[in-house]
Scaffold this motif. Sequence first.
Motif, PDB file in Angstrom:
ATOM      1  N   ILE A   1     -29.020 -41.032 -14.197  1.00 36.75           N
ATOM      2  CA  ILE A   1     -27.816 -40.346 -13.736  1.00 36.75           C
ATOM      3  C   ILE A   1     -26.832 -40.181 -14.892  1.00 36.75           C
ATOM      4  O   ILE A   1     -26.146 -39.160 -15.003  1.00 36.75           O
ATOM      5  N   VAL A   2     -26.766 -41.170 -15.774  1.00 37.17           N
ATOM      6  CA  VAL A   2     -25.892 -41.089 -16.938  1.00 37.17           C
ATOM      7  C   VAL A   2     -26.310 -39.917 -17.825  1.00 37.17           C
ATOM      8  O   VAL A   2     -25.468 -39.164 -18.334  1.00 37.17           O
ATOM      9  N   GLU A   3     -27.606 -39.730 -17.984  1.00 35.90           N
ATOM     10  CA  GLU A   3     -28.111 -38.610 -18.788  1.00 35.90           C
ATOM     11  C   GLU A   3     -27.716 -37.270 -18.149  1.00 35.90           C
ATOM     12  O   GLU A   3     -27.315 -36.330 -18.842  1.00 35.90           O
ATOM     13  N   GLU A   4     -27.837 -37.201 -16.833  1.00 35.25           N
ATOM     14  CA  GLU A   4     -27.432 -35.973 -16.128  1.00 35.25           C
ATOM     15  C   GLU A   4     -25.929 -35.743 -16.280  1.00 35.25           C
ATOM     16  O   GLU A   4     -25.477 -34.602 -16.479  1.00 35.25           O
ATOM     17  N   LEU A   5     -25.153 -36.827 -16.200  1.00 30.76           N
ATOM     18  CA  LEU A   5     -23.712 -36.723 -16.370  1.00 30.76           C
ATOM     19  C   LEU A   5     -23.373 -36.187 -17.758  1.00 30.76           C
ATOM     20  O   LEU A   5     -22.480 -35.344 -17.917  1.00 30.76           O
TER      21      LEU A   5
END
Length: 240
Positions: A175-179
């Motif tokens: 999710i951090v990568e998507e953020l």
Amino acid sequence: MTALLEVARLSARYGRGAPVLHEVALELGQGEFVTVIGANTAGKSTLLRAISGVGPAVEGSIRFDGRELTAVAPHARPKLGIAHVPEGRHVFPEMSVEENLAIGAHARGGAPGGGAAARLEAIFELFPRLRERRRQFGGTLSGGEQQMLAIGRGLMLEPRLLILDEPSLGLAPMIVEELHDRLVEIHRRGVAILLVEQNVSLALSVASRGYVLQSGSIVLEGPAGELLRDDRVREAYLGI
């Protein structure tokens, strides 16, 4: 680059306590992406609260597009184009995703219409999962989805400056990568971003410039790439 945000000689304290910020100076240009990194007790969140006007008593100057913000009431600052997404997301759990986003449109001021439908569609394009869950209560979303919702609510203001406080906190690496990708896209659309982020690698990989805040004072500043290579930053915040 024309300055959008200029912070000068800024000191801040809560009540009668000791100052949390000490003569901080910071500048952010029109459409620029700047990050502030530092340890948990450095005063990063206090700096953001001072800019948006919620919390600390301040001394010094905070200018937004040439206007002195310390003379502007906190509730009036969003209407100038400042959106603050605080740490902890703070979504309304018993309101739907769409209703949460509508709160952002109302905070902008003016008539309920005013392009809100177009902004809502732009947010759904940016965060497709919010479209899928538009009728779902905010409290039933995952942590990552709530963070998307909090950012989307800020974007409903159509801000000139988006202030983000620890958006990756508690999120899974995927999710951090998507953020990361979404922040880059928001900036590409012309929104200036001031990011406070404990994930230093994330912060310095998306921002163009950075400041290092330590014990309430700015101790380093420069291009993000240079800070990422600085031995002091690598040792203190990256464990290298």
